[in-house]
Scaffold this active site. Structure first.
Site, PDB file in Angstrom:
ATOM      1  N   ARG A 176       6.071   1.538  -2.138  1.00  0.00           N
ATOM      2  CA  ARG A 176       5.535   0.196  -2.359  1.00  0.00           C
ATOM      3  C   ARG A 176       6.638  -0.856  -2.518  1.00  0.00           C
ATOM      4  O   ARG A 176       6.507  -1.804  -3.288  1.00  0.00           O
ATOM      5  CB  ARG A 176       4.599   0.185  -3.584  1.00  0.00           C
ATOM      6  CG  ARG A 176       3.442   1.176  -3.489  1.00  0.00           C
ATOM      7  CD  ARG A 176       2.545   0.924  -2.285  1.00  0.00           C
ATOM      8  NE  ARG A 176       1.532   1.948  -2.149  1.00  0.00           N
ATOM      9  CZ  ARG A 176       1.611   2.996  -1.335  1.00  0.00           C
ATOM     10  NH1 ARG A 176       2.670   3.154  -0.548  1.00  0.00           N
ATOM     11  NH2 ARG A 176       0.637   3.874  -1.275  1.00  0.00           N
ATOM     12  N   SER A 226      -6.016  -0.942  -4.816  1.00  0.00           N
ATOM     13  CA  SER A 226      -5.338  -0.154  -5.846  1.00  0.00           C
ATOM     14  C   SER A 226      -4.505  -1.083  -6.726  1.00  0.00           C
ATOM     15  O   SER A 226      -3.638  -1.794  -6.240  1.00  0.00           O
ATOM     16  CB  SER A 226      -4.446   0.896  -5.188  1.00  0.00           C
ATOM     17  OG  SER A 226      -3.812   1.693  -6.147  1.00  0.00           O
ATOM     18  N   GLU A 296       0.713  -2.634  -8.611  1.00  0.00           N
ATOM     19  CA  GLU A 296       0.866  -2.632  -7.159  1.00  0.00           C
ATOM     20  C   GLU A 296       0.374  -3.966  -6.607  1.00  0.00           C
ATOM     21  O   GLU A 296       0.930  -4.518  -5.671  1.00  0.00           O
ATOM     22  CB  GLU A 296       0.071  -1.478  -6.548  1.00  0.00           C
ATOM     23  CG  GLU A 296       0.126  -1.406  -5.037  1.00  0.00           C
ATOM     24  CD  GLU A 296      -0.551  -0.161  -4.495  1.00  0.00           C
ATOM     25  OE1 GLU A 296      -1.322  -0.298  -3.523  1.00  0.00           O
ATOM     26  OE2 GLU A 296      -0.310   0.938  -5.030  1.00  0.00           O
TER      27      GLU A 296
END
EC number: 1.3.1.98
Length: 307
Positions: A176, A226, A296
């Protein structure tokens, strides 16, 4: 009060119909939250992006980039300066075993084009709701696959408006994370190197991943996808579930009862509701397990002014 000088300057750089003033950003986010942008522009050419970025840099005007708004929360105070929507840079081209896609192309669509040409390697992306630009920005992944596994290069613009072509290695793709984030670049297009496969096998894998996603994720509500990154050795959703936080609500936003890693907008929730719930979950998990949950989802924009 909108700055007329900025508006007039933008009109010299990009067609007037691509410029919106005081534009509500909740129209462009999956959470259906967010304040207004001073200026919201929708370029259709790389050169238009470059011209606007260069002008903004020279005049110290903040620039914010927006893809399809799937993994982002925009605060109710809105965004000052110029918001550049990349959604119209959505071309998808196939050349032998490679696919070149514009920043605004949906990565789901790119994975489907790969399937149609019997190219394997992007099946993991068949359920990711983001754009190509966002996917490269955060090295998006799912079910064992990541962007870094198949990307060849990305064409980017830096803060000064100059073009930069970055190879897979130069992109520094990690979990990420990427050089795009660290250097405040923006992706204009990306190329993916895939492998010949069998269309029936590719479709079967995509069907399996789609079924798994639909059975586990709360797709019936607006959400930001998410919320948290995966802590080393753990799963964020499991930690949240074991903290008895599923169903916990602040304002109109709650921790999904279907998948604890998601927060859903069940009743006209606001960005402030999302932010407060995120902080509460982080605090609770930290107190119970001693584990930090890192976001995230991106949170941008100004806090609403108190009335």
């Amino acid at each position: 009060m909108i700055n007329k000088d900025i508006y007039q300057a933008l009109q010299q750089l990009i067609p007037n119909e691509k410029i919106k003033v005081d534009e509500p950003l909740k129209r462009y986010t999956y959470t259906k939250t967010g304040g207004n942008a001073d200026f919201y522009i929708t370029p259709t050419k790389n050169e238009e992006v470059q011209a606007v970025v260069k002008y903004a840099y020279q005049n110290e005007i903040p620039v914010t980039y927006l893809g399809n708004g799937s993994n982002i929360i925009i605060r109710e105070g809105g965004i000052r300066g110029i918001v550049i929507s990349l959604l119209s840079l959505d071309h998808i081209e196939v050349s032998d075993d490679a696919i070149i896609a514009g920043s605004g192309a949906a990565i789901i669509d790119v994975s489907r084009v790969a399937r149609d040409y019997a190219l394997t390697g992007l099946e993991f992306a068949c359920g990711i709701p983001g754009s190509i630009g966002g996917a490269v920005y955060m090295n998006a992944g799912a079910y064992g696959g990541e962007v870094k596994d198949c990307i060849d290069y990305a064409l980017c613009v830096n803060e000064q408006g100059s073009l930069i072509k970055l190879t897979t290695k130069e992109l520094e793709l990690d979990y990420r994370n990427s050089i795009i984030q660290k250097e405040h670049l923006v992706v204009l297009e990306a190329a993916f190197t895939l492998a010949p496969g069998k269309m029936t096998e590719i479709q079967a894998k995509m069907d399996d991943l789609t079924e798994r996603r639909e059975s586990k994720q709360p797709l019936e509500y607006p959400s930001c996808g998410s919320v948290f990154q995966r802590p080393p050795g753990h799963f964020a959703g499991k930690l949240i579930q074991d903290s008895n936080l599923q169903g916990h609500r602040i304002g109109g936003v709650e921790v999904s009862t279907k998948h604890a890693g998601f927060m859903v907008n069940v009743d006209n929730g606001t960005a402030t509701d999302y932010e407060n719930l995120i902080h509460y979950v982080q605090k609770t998990v930290k107190e119970k397990f001693g584990i930090e949950l890192n976001r995230e989802v991106r949170i941008i924009g100004e806090h609403p002014k108190e009335s």
